[in-house]
Design a protein around this motif. Structure first.
Motif, mmCIF file in Angstrom:
data_model
loop_
_atom_site.group_PDB
_atom_site.id
_atom_site.type_symbol
_atom_site.label_atom_id
_atom_site.label_comp_id
_atom_site.label_asym_id
_atom_site.label_seq_id
_atom_site.Cartn_x
_atom_site.Cartn_y
_atom_site.Cartn_z
ATOM 1 N N THR A 132 0.862 -1.184 0.000
ATOM 2 C CA THR A 132 0.000 0.000 0.000
ATOM 3 C C THR A 132 0.897 1.232 0.000
ATOM 4 O OG1 THR A 132 -0.022 0.171 2.411
ATOM 5 C CG2 THR A 132 -1.742 -1.223 1.376
ATOM 6 N N ARG A 133 0.309 2.370 -0.251
ATOM 7 C CA ARG A 133 1.073 3.619 -0.207
ATOM 8 C C ARG A 133 1.692 3.809 1.180
ATOM 9 N NH1 ARG A 133 0.411 9.264 -3.113
ATOM 10 N NH2 ARG A 133 0.538 7.803 -4.830
ATOM 11 N N GLU A 134 0.944 3.487 2.212
ATOM 12 C CA GLU A 134 1.451 3.627 3.579
ATOM 13 C C GLU A 134 2.637 2.696 3.821
ATOM 14 O OE1 GLU A 134 -1.942 3.125 2.891
ATOM 15 O OE2 GLU A 134 -2.288 5.295 2.997
ATOM 16 N N MET A 186 10.318 3.052 2.942
ATOM 17 C CA MET A 186 11.296 3.966 2.350
ATOM 18 C C MET A 186 11.751 5.059 3.320
ATOM 19 S SD MET A 186 11.642 2.448 -0.491
ATOM 20 C CE MET A 186 12.698 3.588 -1.345
ATOM 21 N N SER A 187 11.267 5.029 4.535
ATOM 22 C CA SER A 187 11.617 6.082 5.495
ATOM 23 C C SER A 187 13.098 6.093 5.859
ATOM 24 C CB SER A 187 10.759 5.969 6.761
ATOM 25 O OG SER A 187 11.053 4.773 7.450
ATOM 26 N N GLY A 188 13.824 5.048 5.538
ATOM 27 C CA GLY A 188 15.263 5.013 5.778
ATOM 28 C C GLY A 188 16.082 5.666 4.679
ATOM 29 N N ASN A 189 15.418 6.191 3.663
ATOM 30 C CA ASN A 189 16.102 6.861 2.554
ATOM 31 C C ASN A 189 15.744 8.345 2.570
ATOM 32 O OD1 ASN A 189 15.605 3.928 1.634
ATOM 33 N ND2 ASN A 189 17.193 4.653 0.265
ATOM 34 N N LEU A 190 16.767 9.169 2.473
ATOM 35 C CA LEU A 190 16.552 10.608 2.492
ATOM 36 C C LEU A 190 16.954 11.238 1.166
ATOM 37 C CD1 LEU A 190 18.045 11.399 6.011
ATOM 38 C CD2 LEU A 190 15.657 10.966 5.405
ATOM 39 N N CYS A 191 16.183 12.238 0.767
ATOM 40 C CA CYS A 191 16.474 13.014 -0.431
ATOM 41 C C CYS A 191 16.399 14.483 -0.053
ATOM 42 C CB CYS A 191 15.454 12.698 -1.530
ATOM 43 S SG CYS A 191 15.687 13.705 -3.010
ATOM 44 N N ILE A 250 8.640 9.655 -6.117
ATOM 45 C CA ILE A 250 9.312 8.406 -5.746
ATOM 46 C C ILE A 250 8.270 7.357 -5.368
ATOM 47 C CG2 ILE A 250 10.818 7.340 -4.014
ATOM 48 C CD1 ILE A 250 12.388 10.071 -4.026
ATOM 49 N N ILE A 251 7.314 7.744 -4.555
ATOM 50 C CA ILE A 251 6.247 6.821 -4.148
ATOM 51 C C ILE A 251 5.439 6.384 -5.361
ATOM 52 C CG2 ILE A 251 4.102 6.641 -2.815
ATOM 53 C CD1 ILE A 251 5.540 8.516 -0.739
ATOM 54 N N GLU A 252 5.111 7.314 -6.251
ATOM 55 C CA GLU A 252 4.374 6.959 -7.470
ATOM 56 C C GLU A 252 5.177 5.998 -8.340
ATOM 57 O OE1 GLU A 252 3.555 10.826 -9.095
ATOM 58 O OE2 GLU A 252 1.779 11.107 -7.824
#
Length: 161
Positions: free
Chosen positions: A124-126, A132-137, A145-147
């Motif tokens: 799911t999106r959530e 992906m919360s361990g990756n920073l941009c 990115i999510i899309e």
């Protein structure tokens, strides 16, 4: 400096090296093997720029010491395209959705997204956001990115959500 003899695989290719005890897997893969997709961002496992998959598990390459590489199988972003050079669905989706800006963090996001979709082909999106919360941009919002990850999941599942 003490060195250790290690035998390991990166993207299916076997390597035998003597590695310094004070280097990381990231250092060895970037500096000795010249696979520069994984980057050192923070050096503390906080940003995900050095993401790689080791024996099927997502890790931060900056946190694994080089002597720990012995016997392990590493996957880096350089190994995701097929033998003909066709990009993986995740790589292609990142391009199609312009899910990058400067590109420094992009390989880490692609590796992390690949690991996610192997573990959970229908996130799911959530779930994507959490994983992906361990990756920073620093350059872009995370919307594209999510899309891109959602699109890659659809491509990998034959268009099924």
């Amino acid at each position: 400096m003490k060195t250790y003899h290690v035998d390991f695989f990166v993207n299916g290719e076997e390597y035998e090296l003597d590695v310094p005890a004070n280097k990381t897997a990231l250092n060895i893969i970037r500096d000795m093997l010249d696979l520069t997709g994984a980057k050192e961002g923070c050096g503390a496992g906080e940003c995900g720029a050095c993401a790689m998959i080791v024996d099927g598990v997502l890790i931060n390459g900056c946190l694994m010491l080089a002597p720990e590489m012995d016997g392990k199988h590493f996957e880096t972003v350089e190994g995701f395209a097929d033998e003909k050079g066709n990009l993986s669905p995740v790589q292609q989706s990142f391009i199609d959705h312009a899910a990058l800006q400067c590109g420094y963090c992009t390989p880490g996001f692609i590796v992390s997204a690949t690991a996610l979709l192997r573990e959970n082909p229908h996130p799911t999106r959530e779930e994507i956001t959490h994983y992906m919360s361990g990756n920073l941009c620093r350059c872009t919002g995370y919307k594209r990115i999510i899309e891109a990850i959602e699109d890659a999941a659809e491509r990998m599942n034959g268009g099924a959500k």
